[in-house]
Design a protein around this motif. Structure first.
Motif, PDB file in Angstrom:
ATOM      1  N   ILE A 217       0.939  -1.279  -0.004  1.00 60.06           N
ATOM      2  CA  ILE A 217       0.064   0.025  -0.011  1.00 60.06           C
ATOM      3  C   ILE A 217       0.874   1.111   0.015  1.00 60.06           C
ATOM      4  CG2 ILE A 217      -1.542   1.401   1.323  1.00 60.06           C
ATOM      5  CD1 ILE A 217      -2.499  -1.304   2.360  1.00 60.06           C
ATOM      6  N   GLU A 218       0.563   2.255  -1.108  1.00 59.31           N
ATOM      7  CA  GLU A 218       1.244   3.340  -1.006  1.00 59.31           C
ATOM      8  C   GLU A 218       0.130   4.625  -0.462  1.00 59.31           C
ATOM      9  OE1 GLU A 218       3.518   4.263  -4.272  1.00 59.31           O
ATOM     10  OE2 GLU A 218       4.835   2.672  -4.298  1.00 59.31           O
ATOM     11  N   LEU A 219       0.632   5.448   0.324  1.00 57.59           N
ATOM     12  CA  LEU A 219      -0.092   6.334   0.905  1.00 57.59           C
ATOM     13  C   LEU A 219       0.617   7.790   0.786  1.00 57.59           C
ATOM     14  CD1 LEU A 219      -1.390   4.487   3.932  1.00 57.59           C
ATOM     15  CD2 LEU A 219      -3.020   5.160   2.144  1.00 57.59           C
ATOM     16  N   THR A 220       0.214   8.916   0.595  1.00 58.53           N
ATOM     17  CA  THR A 220       0.802  10.251   0.793  1.00 58.53           C
ATOM     18  C   THR A 220       0.819  10.666   2.218  1.00 58.53           C
ATOM     19  OG1 THR A 220      -1.122  11.515   0.096  1.00 58.53           O
ATOM     20  CG2 THR A 220       0.111  10.851  -1.715  1.00 58.53           C
ATOM     21  N   GLU A 221       1.825  11.601   2.361  1.00 53.68           N
ATOM     22  CA  GLU A 221       1.806  12.179   3.587  1.00 53.68           C
ATOM     23  C   GLU A 221       0.268  12.801   4.133  1.00 53.68           C
ATOM     24  OE1 GLU A 221       5.826  14.380   4.779  1.00 53.68           O
ATOM     25  OE2 GLU A 221       5.737  13.865   2.480  1.00 53.68           O
ATOM     26  N   HIS A 222      -0.153  13.475   3.199  1.00 52.45           N
ATOM     27  CA  HIS A 222      -1.495  14.150   3.324  1.00 52.45           C
ATOM     28  C   HIS A 222      -2.527  13.441   3.919  1.00 52.45           C
ATOM     29  CE1 HIS A 222      -4.338  17.433   2.764  1.00 52.45           C
ATOM     30  NE2 HIS A 222      -4.861  16.685   2.091  1.00 52.45           N
ATOM     31  N   VAL A 223      -2.591  12.149   3.220  1.00 55.79           N
ATOM     32  CA  VAL A 223      -3.567  11.092   3.366  1.00 55.79           C
ATOM     33  C   VAL A 223      -3.371  10.684   5.031  1.00 55.79           C
ATOM     34  CG1 VAL A 223      -4.470   8.750   2.950  1.00 55.79           C
ATOM     35  CG2 VAL A 223      -4.107  10.534   1.232  1.00 55.79           C
ATOM     36  N   LEU A 224      -2.089  10.297   5.221  1.00 52.74           N
ATOM     37  CA  LEU A 224      -1.776   9.929   6.413  1.00 52.74           C
ATOM     38  C   LEU A 224      -2.167  10.786   7.760  1.00 52.74           C
ATOM     39  CD1 LEU A 224       1.391   7.799   5.824  1.00 52.74           C
ATOM     40  CD2 LEU A 224      -0.511   7.104   6.730  1.00 52.74           C
ATOM     41  N   ILE A 225      -1.654  12.183   7.299  1.00 49.87           N
ATOM     42  CA  ILE A 225      -2.014  13.292   8.378  1.00 49.87           C
ATOM     43  C   ILE A 225      -3.440  13.231   8.529  1.00 49.87           C
ATOM     44  CG2 ILE A 225      -1.937  15.670   8.601  1.00 49.87           C
ATOM     45  CD1 ILE A 225       0.914  15.680   7.023  1.00 49.87           C
ATOM     46  N   LYS A 226      -4.487  13.139   7.720  1.00 52.79           N
ATOM     47  CA  LYS A 226      -5.610  13.316   7.827  1.00 52.79           C
ATOM     48  C   LYS A 226      -6.194  12.173   8.531  1.00 52.79           C
ATOM     49  CE  LYS A 226      -8.310  15.140   4.869  1.00 52.79           C
ATOM     50  NZ  LYS A 226      -8.883  15.510   3.538  1.00 52.79           N
ATOM     51  N   SER A 227      -5.763  10.863   8.608  1.00 49.29           N
ATOM     52  CA  SER A 227      -6.148   9.638   9.176  1.00 49.29           C
ATOM     53  C   SER A 227      -6.661   9.822  10.422  1.00 49.29           C
ATOM     54  CB  SER A 227      -5.123   8.859   9.037  1.00 49.29           C
ATOM     55  OG  SER A 227      -4.933   8.548   7.517  1.00 49.29           O
ATOM     56  N   ASN A 228      -7.690   9.243  10.912  1.00 50.70           N
ATOM     57  CA  ASN A 228      -8.222   9.147  12.392  1.00 50.70           C
ATOM     58  C   ASN A 228      -7.820   7.860  13.009  1.00 50.70           C
ATOM     59  OD1 ASN A 228      -9.740   6.899  11.445  1.00 50.70           O
ATOM     60  ND2 ASN A 228     -11.443   8.607  11.146  1.00 50.70           N
ATOM     61  N   ASP A 229      -7.920   7.472  14.134  1.00 49.79           N
ATOM     62  CA  ASP A 229      -7.412   6.441  14.964  1.00 49.79           C
ATOM     63  C   ASP A 229      -7.820   5.336  14.346  1.00 49.79           C
ATOM     64  OD1 ASP A 229      -6.054   8.015  16.709  1.00 49.79           O
ATOM     65  OD2 ASP A 229      -7.635   7.892  18.396  1.00 49.79           O
ATOM     66  N   ARG A 230      -9.105   5.217  13.740  1.00 47.57           N
ATOM     67  CA  ARG A 230      -9.574   3.882  13.132  1.00 47.57           C
ATOM     68  C   ARG A 230      -8.757   3.609  11.930  1.00 47.57           C
ATOM     69  NH1 ARG A 230     -12.048   2.950   8.649  1.00 47.57           N
ATOM     70  NH2 ARG A 230     -12.401   5.043   8.414  1.00 47.57           N
ATOM     71  N   MET A 231      -8.401   4.557  11.186  1.00 51.95           N
ATOM     72  CA  MET A 231      -7.777   4.404   9.947  1.00 51.95           C
ATOM     73  C   MET A 231      -6.271   3.758  10.280  1.00 51.95           C
ATOM     74  SD  MET A 231      -8.592   7.684   7.602  1.00 51.95           S
ATOM     75  CE  MET A 231     -10.338   8.259   7.638  1.00 51.95           C
ATOM     76  N   LEU A 232      -5.423   4.583  11.210  1.00 54.75           N
ATOM     77  CA  LEU A 232      -3.977   4.148  11.808  1.00 54.75           C
ATOM     78  C   LEU A 232      -4.214   2.920  12.444  1.00 54.75           C
ATOM     79  CD1 LEU A 232      -3.216   7.601  12.980  1.00 54.75           C
ATOM     80  CD2 LEU A 232      -2.455   6.413  10.997  1.00 54.75           C
ATOM     81  N   ASN A 233      -5.185   2.552  13.189  1.00 56.39           N
ATOM     82  CA  ASN A 233      -5.296   1.418  13.791  1.00 56.39           C
ATOM     83  C   ASN A 233      -5.461   0.300  12.780  1.00 56.39           C
ATOM     84  OD1 ASN A 233      -4.834   1.975  16.156  1.00 56.39           O
ATOM     85  ND2 ASN A 233      -7.173   2.250  16.710  1.00 56.39           N
ATOM     86  N   GLY A 234      -6.313   0.318  11.493  1.00 57.86           N
ATOM     87  CA  GLY A 234      -6.377  -0.497  10.597  1.00 57.86           C
ATOM     88  C   GLY A 234      -5.153  -0.719   9.729  1.00 57.86           C
ATOM     89  N   LEU A 235      -4.176   0.280   9.477  1.00 58.91           N
ATOM     90  CA  LEU A 235      -2.896   0.136   8.858  1.00 58.91           C
ATOM     91  C   LEU A 235      -2.027  -0.637   9.963  1.00 58.91           C
ATOM     92  CD1 LEU A 235      -2.874   3.966   7.519  1.00 58.91           C
ATOM     93  CD2 LEU A 235      -3.121   1.661   6.172  1.00 58.91           C
TER      94      LEU A 235
END
Length: 581
Positions: free
Chosen positions: A444-462
């Motif tokens: 999976i490739e993600l930009t910094e902008h996408v990661l910065i906007k990520s909430n806890d649910r998204m980060l936990n999923g990653l």
């Protein structure tokens, strides 16, 4: 019984007694004002609740006219007419909620009903029964305030703004006037919010709101549109120059720092301006065009303002046309994945491929490059449909290659909107299961902008995917916020350094030092370092000398079709790191 009643017939005595009891009853009714008026609308009865509700003592009210006591001046002509119509034509006054007037001038909300006694006689009497609605009115106003006010800043909210815009449009349409809408977006607010925390972010929004409110004329309407966006309406202007002058004034407001205890924050804003009726005659259109002009200002370097122009209009029209064609092409199967190999700089073997989306419409003249159509797709849910298509196609292709004996990881780019989908990780798992793939088969490739906007649910999923063995990369690293604090938080395995750091690195000492610093920090954080955009042997050798782990670029290979990838693998196994310029 009073003495004079002794000589009256029993029926009359009972009637008089009943009337006194009735008058006593209505005189003591709480929160129910009862007033009596003669044919000239002069007060003949005034109960105790009338004193409480309207402020006039009985002695002050008796003999005075209705319209001189509790009727607001603007209502008086209608009240007189309605009373006259009842007396002369028998047309009764309907019950309704009214906003009447207290002795001290403040409004009094009541539900008012009317009764006419001695009708069709020479001395008719009208009685008004007014139920005090002050408590209900206050509660209703409080609910209205809550519904139309932003709870954090105290500014009007989006709902209020849209309603107020409709009123301004109606007024200026009637007067053939014009007005301006200014869309204000804080620059780099997300970075401040993430660096200092949400509490400081909220404090900054409150401070910005106060500064905007204090720096504006009272006739202007300022509202918090959402997040770090504000909208200002100038309800009447004579020229565009007035709007741009105010926008410049707003930009100046941000030059002074925002101080919070020991913290000093500097922040700028980008402002877009639309004008009524030149740029639209509906609230939604004016807001959309001001928003588009704001993005143009932001893309031009931030901390500036921009009027909506014909150029922006043409750009929006072209984007809408491209969006329409993208939808059609998705249904017609007019997209293709190509794959750019990624080389291990130590073993010179192919370790992975990045899947890149290409648009192949039947009419090639209609095609545009990904750097144009991807941002357009990202502005709508089309990016989710395209993302799902890419995910399935990549899984199918990896499965086909594995069956043919080629084990190669494919990395796919995931958009922010995809990641925001509540079921994204379930969809990812289901596709891997359908095509018999392991977590190591698909990156999976993600930009910094996408990661910065990520909430806890998204980060936990990653994190869950990373722990299973999925390679997760920050794409185009160095072109976004590039905060070391983010690298500590994000669940990633690879840093993909943008080509802009590589182009001049061998010749430019500063670029070379920046690239080396990123590589050193990345390795200390135990990330694999991938460099994109290598196009010359000198760049390749420079990167190898810095102990960069993986390389990708035209020096090694251009993006290849699925068929070309197989041939490339076969060649690469015999001739490591071939020159496929």
């Amino acid at each position: 019984m009073e003495p004079e009643d002794k000589d009256r017939p029993a029926e009359i005595r009972r009637d008089a007694s009943g009337e006194r009891l009735f008058l006593q009853l209505i005189d003591t009714l709480p929160k129910v004002s009862v007033q009596g008026y003669d044919k000239d609308r002069r007060v003949i009865y005034w109960n105790k609740s009338s004193v409480d509700i309207y402020g006039y003592q009985k002695e002050e009210a008796i003999g005075r006219k209705l319209e001189d006591l509790i009727i607001p001046a603007e209502m008086a002509p209608d009240v007189i007419r309605l009373h006259k119509d009842w007396i002369e034509k028998g047309i009764s006054i309907p019950s309704s909620e009214l906003l009447l007037k207290h002795k001290d001038g403040r409004p009094v909300p009541v539900f008012s009903s009317h009764v006419m006694l001695k009708e069709n006689t020479s001395s008719p009497e009208m009685f008004c029964i007014d139920v005090d609605l002050s408590e209900q009115y206050a509660a209703r106003e409080e609910l209205k305030f809550l519904a139309t006010t932003d709870s954090l800043t105290g500014l009007p909210n989006r709902r209020y703004l849209v309603a107020e815009l409709a009123r301004v449009i109606y007024r200026q349409r009637e007067n053939n006037g014009q007005f301006a809408v200014l869309f204000i977006d804080l620059d780099m607010f997300k970075e401040v919010n993430d660096t200092l925390g949400h509490t400081w972010g909220d404090k900054l929004l409150i401070a910005v709101s106060e500064r905007l409110r204090s720096g504006l004329h009272s006739s202007n309407i300022i509202a918090r549109f959402g997040g770090d966006e504000f909208v200002l309406v100038m309800p009447e202007i004579t020229s565009a120059d007035e709007a741009t002058a105010l926008a410049d004034q707003l930009l100046e407001l941000f030059r002074e720092r925002f101080s919070f205890d020991s913290e000093n924050v500097y922040i700028t804003s980008s402002i877009g301006i639309s004008l009524y009726p030149r740029d639209g005659e509906e609230a939604e259109t004016l807001l959309k065009h001001a928003d588009a002009a704001m993005y143009f200002a932001k893309e031009s370097g931030r901390n500036r303002r921009h009027l909506f122009t014909d150029e922006i209009s043409r750009k929006l029209k072209a984007q809408r046309e491209i969006s329409t064609r993208l939808h059609q092409s998705l249904g017609n199967g007019e997209f293709e994945l190509v794959y750019q190999p990624q080389f291990d700089m130590t073993s010179q073997s192919v370790t992975a491929c990045e899947a890149l989306l290409r648009w192949r419409p039947q009419d090639p003249s209609l095609a545009v490059s990904p750097d144009i159509f991807i941002p357009i797709a990202e502005r709508s849910d089309l990016i989710i449909l395209l993302g799902d298509w890419v995910l399935e196609q990549a899984c199918a292709q990896v499965s086909a290659w594995k069956q043919a004996g080629f084990n190669i990881r494919v990395d796919i780019n995931v958009s922010g909107k995809q990641l925001e989908q509540a079921d994204f990780f379930e969809i990812l798992e289901s596709y891997r299961a359908r095509y018999g793939l392991s977590p190591q088969d698909l990156g999976i490739e993600l930009t910094e902008h996408v990661l910065i906007k990520s909430n806890d649910r998204m980060l936990n999923g990653l994190r869950g995917q990373r722990d299973k063995g999925v390679e997760i990369s920050i794409d185009d690293f160095g072109t976004g916020y590039s905060s070391l604090n983010y690298l500590k938080i994000f669940p990633i395995t690879n840093l993909k350094i943008d080509r802009s750091f590589v182009v001049e690195a061998p010749e430019n000492e500063l670029d070379g030092a920046l690239l080396e610093a990123i590589v050193t920090v990345g390795h200390r954080l135990k990330f694999n370092i991938v460099v994109e955009g290598i196009e010359t042997d000198r760049q390749a050798q420079f990167c190898k000398a810095l102990a960069i782990d993986y390389a990708q670029g035209y020096w090694y290979s251009k993006p290849l079709s699925a068929t070309e990838v197989v041939r490339f693998f076969e060649q690469a196994s015999d001739h490591p790191a071939p020159d496929h310029r």
